[in-house]
Design a protein around this motif. Sequence first.
Motif, mmCIF file in Angstrom:
data_model
loop_
_atom_site.group_PDB
_atom_site.id
_atom_site.type_symbol
_atom_site.label_atom_id
_atom_site.label_comp_id
_atom_site.label_asym_id
_atom_site.label_seq_id
_atom_site.Cartn_x
_atom_site.Cartn_y
_atom_site.Cartn_z
ATOM 1 N N LEU A 42 5.349 23.259 18.631
ATOM 2 C CA LEU A 42 5.658 21.927 19.159
ATOM 3 C C LEU A 42 6.243 21.054 18.059
ATOM 4 C CD1 LEU A 42 2.587 21.233 21.460
ATOM 5 C CD2 LEU A 42 4.977 21.398 22.183
ATOM 6 N N LYS A 43 5.742 21.233 16.851
ATOM 7 C CA LYS A 43 6.204 20.440 15.720
ATOM 8 C C LYS A 43 7.460 21.027 15.065
ATOM 9 C CE LYS A 43 4.622 18.492 11.344
ATOM 10 N NZ LYS A 43 3.492 18.337 10.431
ATOM 11 N N TRP A 44 7.523 22.338 14.942
ATOM 12 C CA TRP A 44 8.550 22.986 14.131
ATOM 13 C C TRP A 44 9.535 23.864 14.898
ATOM 14 C CZ3 TRP A 44 8.903 21.088 9.458
ATOM 15 C CH2 TRP A 44 7.767 20.577 8.827
ATOM 16 N N HIS A 45 9.610 23.787 16.228
ATOM 17 C CA HIS A 45 10.428 24.729 16.997
ATOM 18 C C HIS A 45 11.904 24.745 16.585
ATOM 19 C CE1 HIS A 45 10.870 21.034 19.388
ATOM 20 N NE2 HIS A 45 12.044 21.520 19.739
ATOM 21 N N LYS A 46 12.402 23.671 16.059
ATOM 22 C CA LYS A 46 13.813 23.642 15.645
ATOM 23 C C LYS A 46 14.048 24.378 14.326
ATOM 24 C CE LYS A 46 14.979 19.460 18.126
ATOM 25 N NZ LYS A 46 15.440 18.083 18.053
ATOM 26 N N GLU A 47 13.014 24.488 13.494
ATOM 27 C CA GLU A 47 13.145 25.135 12.188
ATOM 28 C C GLU A 47 12.570 26.546 12.141
ATOM 29 O OE1 GLU A 47 11.860 21.978 12.461
ATOM 30 O OE2 GLU A 47 13.555 20.844 11.651
ATOM 31 N N SER A 48 11.684 26.890 13.066
ATOM 32 C CA SER A 48 10.966 28.160 12.999
ATOM 33 C C SER A 48 11.589 29.222 13.904
ATOM 34 C CB SER A 48 9.505 27.948 13.405
ATOM 35 O OG SER A 48 8.835 29.183 13.441
ATOM 36 N N LEU A 49 11.975 30.339 13.298
ATOM 37 C CA LEU A 49 12.471 31.472 14.081
ATOM 38 C C LEU A 49 11.334 32.140 14.851
ATOM 39 C CD1 LEU A 49 14.897 33.087 11.488
ATOM 40 C CD2 LEU A 49 15.480 31.668 13.463
ATOM 41 N N CYS A 50 10.103 31.998 14.363
ATOM 42 C CA CYS A 50 8.938 32.606 15.022
ATOM 43 C C CYS A 50 8.654 31.977 16.380
ATOM 44 C CB CYS A 50 7.702 32.455 14.144
ATOM 45 S SG CYS A 50 7.790 33.372 12.605
ATOM 46 N N CYS A 51 9.200 30.812 16.643
ATOM 47 C CA CYS A 51 8.905 30.093 17.883
ATOM 48 C C CYS A 51 9.843 30.450 19.029
ATOM 49 C CB CYS A 51 8.972 28.583 17.626
ATOM 50 S SG CYS A 51 7.673 28.013 16.520
ATOM 51 N N SER A 52 10.758 31.363 18.800
ATOM 52 C CA SER A 52 11.778 31.645 19.808
ATOM 53 C C SER A 52 11.205 32.114 21.147
ATOM 54 C CB SER A 52 12.790 32.665 19.280
ATOM 55 O OG SER A 52 12.145 33.889 19.020
ATOM 56 N N GLY A 53 10.053 32.767 21.155
ATOM 57 C CA GLY A 53 9.493 33.262 22.412
ATOM 58 C C GLY A 53 8.284 32.487 22.906
ATOM 59 N N ILE A 54 7.994 31.365 22.307
ATOM 60 C CA ILE A 54 6.803 30.595 22.659
ATOM 61 C C ILE A 54 7.126 29.581 23.751
ATOM 62 C CG2 ILE A 54 5.055 28.974 21.795
ATOM 63 C CD1 ILE A 54 4.712 31.784 20.693
ATOM 64 N N ASP A 55 6.328 29.605 24.802
ATOM 65 C CA ASP A 55 6.457 28.621 25.882
ATOM 66 C C ASP A 55 5.689 27.379 25.455
ATOM 67 O OD1 ASP A 55 6.434 27.084 28.180
ATOM 68 O OD2 ASP A 55 5.629 28.667 29.467
ATOM 69 N N LEU A 56 6.411 26.328 25.122
ATOM 70 C CA LEU A 56 5.787 25.109 24.614
ATOM 71 C C LEU A 56 5.024 24.350 25.689
ATOM 72 C CD1 LEU A 56 8.661 23.823 22.308
ATOM 73 C CD2 LEU A 56 6.666 25.202 21.688
ATOM 74 N N GLU A 57 5.295 24.640 26.944
ATOM 75 C CA GLU A 57 4.631 23.948 28.053
ATOM 76 C C GLU A 57 3.296 24.585 28.438
ATOM 77 O OE1 GLU A 57 5.875 21.118 29.363
ATOM 78 O OE2 GLU A 57 7.447 21.292 27.851
ATOM 79 N N LYS A 58 3.076 25.834 28.036
ATOM 80 C CA LYS A 58 1.873 26.562 28.437
ATOM 81 C C LYS A 58 0.767 26.360 27.410
ATOM 82 C CE LYS A 58 0.046 31.197 29.120
ATOM 83 N NZ LYS A 58 0.301 32.626 28.992
#
Length: 76
Positions: A42-58
Amino acid sequence: MSDTRKDPCKANACRIQACLTKNHYQEDKCLDVLEAMRQCCLKWHKESLCCSGIDLEKTYLPDASKQKNPTGKSNK
């Protein structure tokens, strides 16, 4: 993004993998680790490649499911 900069959510991604491996890939045993990753993303999704598959709404924490069914009873 610079190649020298570390991914801010990589440690959380490693914790998820370790937890899932330890618990025979039972996602319900790793909800706190999954939620920590979501919070990081939620904080770093624009900078983190690890967040590509994370559903931020769930949300992964059980408290969120209790809100949908306030009695806490199963719907049989």
